[in-house]
Enzyme design. Structure first.
Site, PDB file in Angstrom:
ATOM      1  N   ARG A   1       0.730  -1.026   0.221  1.00  0.00           N
ATOM      2  CA  ARG A   1      -0.048   0.001   0.228  1.00  0.00           C
ATOM      3  C   ARG A   1       0.896   1.341  -0.028  1.00  0.00           C
ATOM      4  O   ARG A   1       1.932   1.449   0.698  1.00  0.00           O
ATOM      5  CB  ARG A   1      -0.957  -0.085   1.061  1.00  0.00           C
ATOM      6  CG  ARG A   1      -2.025  -0.991   1.161  1.00  0.00           C
ATOM      7  CD  ARG A   1      -2.971  -0.357   0.113  1.00  0.00           C
ATOM      8  NE  ARG A   1      -4.381  -0.976  -0.066  1.00  0.00           N
ATOM      9  CZ  ARG A   1      -4.652  -2.190  -1.090  1.00  0.00           C
ATOM     10  NH1 ARG A   1      -3.550  -2.239  -1.923  1.00  0.00           N
ATOM     11  NH2 ARG A   1      -5.900  -2.704  -1.017  1.00  0.00           N
TER      12      ARG A   1
ATOM     13  N   HIS B   1      -0.351   0.158 -10.338  1.00  0.00           N
ATOM     14  CA  HIS B   1      -0.974  -0.726  -9.466  1.00  0.00           C
ATOM     15  C   HIS B   1      -1.285  -2.059 -10.422  1.00  0.00           C
ATOM     16  O   HIS B   1      -2.555  -2.251 -10.218  1.00  0.00           O
ATOM     17  CB  HIS B   1      -2.232  -0.047  -8.807  1.00  0.00           C
ATOM     18  CG  HIS B   1      -2.684  -0.546  -7.587  1.00  0.00           C
ATOM     19  ND1 HIS B   1      -3.164   0.156  -6.547  1.00  0.00           N
ATOM     20  CD2 HIS B   1      -2.575  -1.934  -7.120  1.00  0.00           C
ATOM     21  CE1 HIS B   1      -3.324  -0.814  -5.436  1.00  0.00           C
ATOM     22  NE2 HIS B   1      -3.078  -2.060  -5.730  1.00  0.00           N
TER      23      HIS B   1
END
Length: 303
Positions: A219, A267
């Site tokens: 993250r 991502h």
């Protein structure tokens, strides 16, 4: 008789349902709208729909591995549903991502391609560093960290897993508390986003990296961006491969984009496939219907 009312809230609900429908028993009513009425109810979602209070559901199955968006939506809710999540093939996917970038770096693919374009024969400068000589540190020993470790352990000198507790975990050469991290050739962050991990990869940990290749596949919020940029500029971190960020998409004016020692990817290191969501939900459904399904997520810990 309706056994369960299920709402599917996903960017690709039709794809999820195409895989899920054949796995569902009779009596499961599927909808894309807010669930009304009494009886057992479940929600499949990556994030909370904005047209209802998700705390009213008996069971929420999170479409991906990260729980932060669902956890935020449940704050202040009078009831906490059973929470499960989809890991699927993410450990394997992220292992492939990590391995591809590590090998490209150690084998100097970028340098060699540039020399080839210039028809410039530089054998000595093109010689690689070998993975079997490298030490690897993985921050995070959950399913994703373990998946990466299992792929790297046979190829590296050692792979050490770091977590808050330092509890033993499969796949690693050894596991230690994060506070005991004292350097490695390659550092991979696979941490969840929690209050405790926000900005945890900051000045102290970065100074201990001693010129490492740093990768973040967990993250974005776990990294202090300003501290990482300083570490890259002073050589404490040799290079950074970043797939996750505090704000996504990464703003076009962010200093990561032009930095010569940063690789930005959008991502993509681990992608939840519709079939992964369907299989994970269907696997847990019999336990839920038998009232034997427990939460796999601790909201207080954030993972």
């Amino acid at each position: 008789m309706t056994l369960l009312t299920l709402r599917v809230h996903s960017p690709t609900p039709d794809d999820v349902l195409r895989h899920l429908h054949p796995m569902l028993p009779e009596g499961v009513l599927v909808t894309g709208e807010p669930v009304t009425g009494k009886g057992p109810s479940a929600l499949i979602a990556f994030s909370a729909p904005d047209d209802e209070d998700i705390g009213r559901y008996d069971w929420i199955h999170i479409g991906g591995a990260g729980i932060d968006r669902i956890a935020a939506a449940l704050k202040g809710s009078s009831k906490t549903p059973i929470l499960t999540r989809t890991i699927g093939a993410m450990g394997h996917q992220m292992a492939e991502y990590v391995l591809s970038y590590i090998l490209a770096d150690l084998q100097k693919h970028g340098f060699r391609a540039a020399r080839e374009a210039e028809r410039d024969w530089q054998k000595e400068a093109s010689l690689p560093t070998y993975l079997f000589d490298q030490t690897v540190a993985i921050f995070g020993t959950g399913p994703i960290g373990r998946g990466v470790a299992e792929a790297l352990t046979p190829l590296c000198r050692e792979v050490t897993g770091y977590s808050r507790s330092g509890r033993e975990a499969e796949g690693f050469t050894r596991t230690l508390p994060l506070e005991r991290f004292d350097g490695a050739d390659i550092v991979i962050a696979a941490l969840p986003a929690t209050r405790e991990t926000d900005g945890i990869i900051g000045k102290v940990l970065l100074e201990r990296m001693k010129g490492a290749l740093f990768m973040n596949i967990g993250r974005g919020a776990v990294v202090d961006d300003d501290a990482l940029l300083r570490a890259l500029d002073n050589g404490t971190v040799r290079r950074a491969i970043l797939d996750v960020f505090r704000k996504e998409p990464l703003p076009k004016d962010h200093p990561y984009w032009p930095h010569p020692e940063v690789t930005v990817t959008p991502h993509v290191s681990g992608v939840t496939r519709p079939i992964d969501i369907a299989e994970a939900f269907a696997e847990r459904l019999p336990k839920f219907l038998a009232k034997r399904l427990g939460s796999e997520v601790d909201l207080k810990r954030g993972y």
